[in-house]
Design an enzyme around this catalytic site. Structure first.
Site, PDB file in Angstrom:
ATOM      1  N   GLU A 160       0.843  -1.212   0.000  1.00 46.64           N
ATOM      2  CA  GLU A 160       0.000   0.000   0.000  1.00 46.64           C
ATOM      3  C   GLU A 160       0.872   1.254   0.000  1.00 46.64           C
ATOM      4  OE1 GLU A 160      -2.404  -1.335   3.519  1.00 46.64           O
ATOM      5  OE2 GLU A 160      -4.067  -0.776   2.198  1.00 46.64           O
TER       6      GLU A 160
ATOM      7  N   GLU B 280      -3.798 -10.437   3.870  1.00 46.00           N
ATOM      8  CA  GLU B 280      -4.831 -10.005   4.827  1.00 46.00           C
ATOM      9  C   GLU B 280      -5.822 -11.112   5.149  1.00 46.00           C
ATOM     10  OE1 GLU B 280      -3.468  -8.066   2.602  1.00 46.00           O
ATOM     11  OE2 GLU B 280      -3.029  -6.181   3.606  1.00 46.00           O
TER      12      GLU B 280
HETATM   13  C1  1HE Z   1       6.786  -8.460  12.179  1.00 43.57           C
HETATM   14  C2  1HE Z   1       6.111  -8.357  10.952  1.00 43.57           C
HETATM   15  C3  1HE Z   1       4.888  -7.647  10.937  1.00 43.57           C
HETATM   16  C4  1HE Z   1       7.906  -9.481  10.637  1.00 43.57           C
HETATM   17  N1  1HE Z   1       4.448  -7.108  12.085  1.00 43.57           N
HETATM   18  N2  1HE Z   1       6.296  -7.912  13.290  1.00 43.57           N
HETATM   19  N3  1HE Z   1       2.221  -8.680   7.055  1.00 43.57           N
HETATM   20  C5  1HE Z   1       2.472  -9.989   7.028  1.00 43.57           C
HETATM   21  O1  1HE Z   1       1.604 -10.819   7.220  1.00 43.57           O
HETATM   22  C6  1HE Z   1       3.909 -10.361   6.809  1.00 43.57           C
HETATM   23  C7  1HE Z   1       4.460 -11.000   8.053  1.00 43.57           C
HETATM   24  N4  1HE Z   1       5.908 -11.240   7.959  1.00 43.57           N
HETATM   25  C8  1HE Z   1       6.436 -12.272   7.241  1.00 43.57           C
HETATM   26  O2  1HE Z   1       5.784 -13.019   6.551  1.00 43.57           O
HETATM   27  C9  1HE Z   1       7.921 -12.442   7.397  1.00 43.57           C
HETATM   28  O3  1HE Z   1       8.364 -11.754   8.562  1.00 43.57           O
HETATM   29  C10 1HE Z   1       8.745 -11.907   6.168  1.00 43.57           C
HETATM   30  C11 1HE Z   1       8.533 -12.836   4.955  1.00 43.57           C
HETATM   31  C12 1HE Z   1       8.360 -10.477   5.793  1.00 43.57           C
HETATM   32  C13 1HE Z   1      10.249 -11.903   6.538  1.00 43.57           C
HETATM   33  O4  1HE Z   1      10.628 -13.197   6.975  1.00 43.57           O
HETATM   34  P1  1HE Z   1      11.993 -13.360   7.772  1.00 43.57           P
HETATM   35  O5  1HE Z   1      12.198 -14.839   7.981  1.00 43.57           O
HETATM   36  O6  1HE Z   1      13.069 -12.607   7.068  1.00 43.57           O
HETATM   37  O7  1HE Z   1      11.810 -12.613   9.184  1.00 43.57           O
HETATM   38  P2  1HE Z   1      10.964 -13.090  10.479  1.00 43.57           P
HETATM   39  O8  1HE Z   1      11.812 -13.975  11.322  1.00 43.57           O
HETATM   40  O9  1HE Z   1       9.638 -13.610  10.096  1.00 43.57           O
HETATM   41  O10 1HE Z   1      10.719 -11.691  11.211  1.00 43.57           O
HETATM   42  C14 1HE Z   1      11.738 -10.992  11.912  1.00 43.57           C
HETATM   43  C15 1HE Z   1      11.065 -10.250  13.028  1.00 43.57           C
HETATM   44  O11 1HE Z   1      10.183  -9.292  12.484  1.00 43.57           O
HETATM   45  C16 1HE Z   1      10.216 -11.140  13.892  1.00 43.57           C
HETATM   46  O12 1HE Z   1      10.218 -10.595  15.196  1.00 43.57           O
HETATM   47  P3  1HE Z   1      11.152 -11.239  16.371  1.00 43.57           P
HETATM   48  O13 1HE Z   1      10.871 -10.375  17.568  1.00 43.57           O
HETATM   49  O14 1HE Z   1      10.712 -12.667  16.507  1.00 43.57           O
HETATM   50  O15 1HE Z   1      12.578 -11.124  15.879  1.00 43.57           O
HETATM   51  C17 1HE Z   1       8.828 -10.966  13.323  1.00 43.57           C
HETATM   52  O16 1HE Z   1       7.795 -11.236  14.246  1.00 43.57           O
HETATM   53  C18 1HE Z   1       8.864  -9.499  12.978  1.00 43.57           C
HETATM   54  N5  1HE Z   1       7.891  -9.171  11.945  1.00 43.57           N
HETATM   55  N6  1HE Z   1       6.830  -9.006  10.014  1.00 43.57           N
HETATM   56  C19 1HE Z   1       5.145  -7.267  13.238  1.00 43.57           C
HETATM   57  N7  1HE Z   1       4.205  -7.452   9.808  1.00 43.57           N
HETATM   58  C20 1HE Z   1      -2.934  -0.893   7.013  1.00 43.57           C
HETATM   59  S1  1HE Z   1      -3.499  -2.451   6.902  1.00 43.57           S
HETATM   60  C21 1HE Z   1      -2.272  -3.385   6.159  1.00 43.57           C
HETATM   61  C22 1HE Z   1      -2.506  -4.844   6.394  1.00 43.57           C
HETATM   62  C23 1HE Z   1      -1.234  -5.611   6.271  1.00 43.57           C
HETATM   63  O17 1HE Z   1      -0.164  -5.084   6.155  1.00 43.57           O
HETATM   64  S2  1HE Z   1      -1.415  -7.316   6.301  1.00 43.57           S
HETATM   65  C24 1HE Z   1       0.209  -7.905   6.073  1.00 43.57           C
HETATM   66  C25 1HE Z   1       0.953  -8.085   7.366  1.00 43.57           C
END
Ligand code: 1HE
Length: 272
Positions: free
Chosen positions: A124, A144
């Site tokens: 977005e 989403e």
């Molecule tokens: C996060 C987020 C997040 C990572 N919010 N903390 N977005 C998603 O559904 C995408 C969610 N994220 C992923 O699928 C993966 O993190 C990635 C593919 C982007 C990257 O993977 P990777 O293996 O490089 O990293 P990771 O180990 O998953 O994440 C590293 C850290 O970032 C980890 O936190 P930690 O404390 O365990 O180290 C994750 O929890 C954190 N992290 N993504 C919070 N999104 C206005 S409305 C819009 C609606 C949306 O955006 S829906 C899509 C949401």
């Protein structure tokens, strides 16, 4: 070579999740929370709004990029998990709208550099920029449906305009992702470059944009998308007004004279 030192922009005002510097006539803005994959939280949204609504005089284009291996993992899901009421959810979404409107309808065109995950709110955000340069590592998704939430950062309007409602429904319902190549052919990015080359390309494009007439850039940012959304009669009329305003500026007169007197570049094939 004219090397210009970067000057920090809004230092002490922006949250730690954002970095912004001025390089000559360009603002270079980084999502700087790579440890959370540049997940976008409220301070980041407010910082983007503040930054893009207060760009100093003399900035003529901006570049937006993400630090680390991904552009952005979208909405900070830890915040969404804590929403306490329907009203709070709507206000949260509207704060994103205000910030991203400052980008799309701000003072200067914005070029985004996309790599790795460009998902949910990250897509977005990218869709609110005017030019998107994707490295081949970029991929696009709207998870989403899987997360039990909905688009909230203007994507129902902006992303559907880029690739159509049926493709957005597919991404949201199935959780599939699009590769950088697929995104490029569908119009999610206008440029596709090799890994590591995105920033140079984004800076080159922003430099080119910065050398345009500011009135033309303003018309392209503000008039063109509104005309595209208007009924054709109003669109043609608005276009005639905008054309007249643009060509009656002293800068346009000078640029036209420069061409007619053989001082300006020609439009030749091979400009990429
Ligand atoms: C996060 C987020 C997040 C990572 N919010 N903390 N977005 C998603 O559904 C995408 C969610 N994220 C992923 O699928 C993966 O993190 C990635 C593919 C982007 C990257 O993977 P990777 O293996 O490089 O990293 P990771 O180990 O998953 O994440 C590293 C850290 O970032 C980890 O936190 P930690 O404390 O365990 O180290 C994750 O929890 C954190 N992290 N993504 C919070 N999104 C206005 S409305 C819009 C609606 C949306 O955006 S829906 C899509 C949401």
């Amino acid at each position: 070579m004219n090397e210009q030192a970067d000057e920090p922009l809004l230092s002490g005002v922006l949250p730690a999740s954002l970095k912004a510097v001025r390089r000559g006539s360009l603002a270079i803005v980084g999502l700087a929370r790579p440890e959370k994959r540049n997940a976008i939280d409220v301070p980041t949204v407010e910082g983007l709004r503040t930054l893009f609504s207060t760009l100093p005089e003399g900035i003529r284009a901006a570049v937006l990029y993400g630090e680390g291996t991904h552009f952005s993992a979208g909405l900070d899901l830890s915040e969404a998990a804590q929403t306490a009421s329907l009203m709070e959810g709507a206000l949260h979404s509207q704060a994103w709208h205000r910030a991203f409107n400052e980008i799309q309808y701000g003072r200067v065109p914005v070029v985004s550099m996309l790599h790795g995950a460009v998902v949910g709110g990250g897509l977005e955000l990218a869709a609110s920029t005017h030019i998107r340069v994707a490295e081949r590592s970029a991929y696009f998704g709207l998870p989403e449906g899987q997360r039990g939430i909905f688009l909230g950062g203007g994507g129902t309007v902006r992303i559907t305009r880029l690739i159509g409602a049926s493709r957005v429904q597919d991404l949201m319902l199935t959780g599939r992702t699009l590769s950088a190549e697929e995104g490029y052919f569908l119009g999610l990015s206008q440029y596709l470059v090799e890994p590591g080359q995105g920033m140079a390309k984004a800076l080159e494009l922003a430099g080119r944009i910065a050398s345009n007439s500011p009135v033309s850039n303003w018309a392209i940012m503000h008039a063109l998308p509104r005309i595209a959304d208007a009924d054709p009669g109003m669109g043609y009329f608005t276009e005639s007004l905008m054309a007249s305003i643009a060509e009656n500026t002293p800068e346009a007169k000078q640029r036209l004279k420069d061409f007619l007197e053989k001082r300006a570049a020609k439009v030749l094939p091979g400009q990429s």
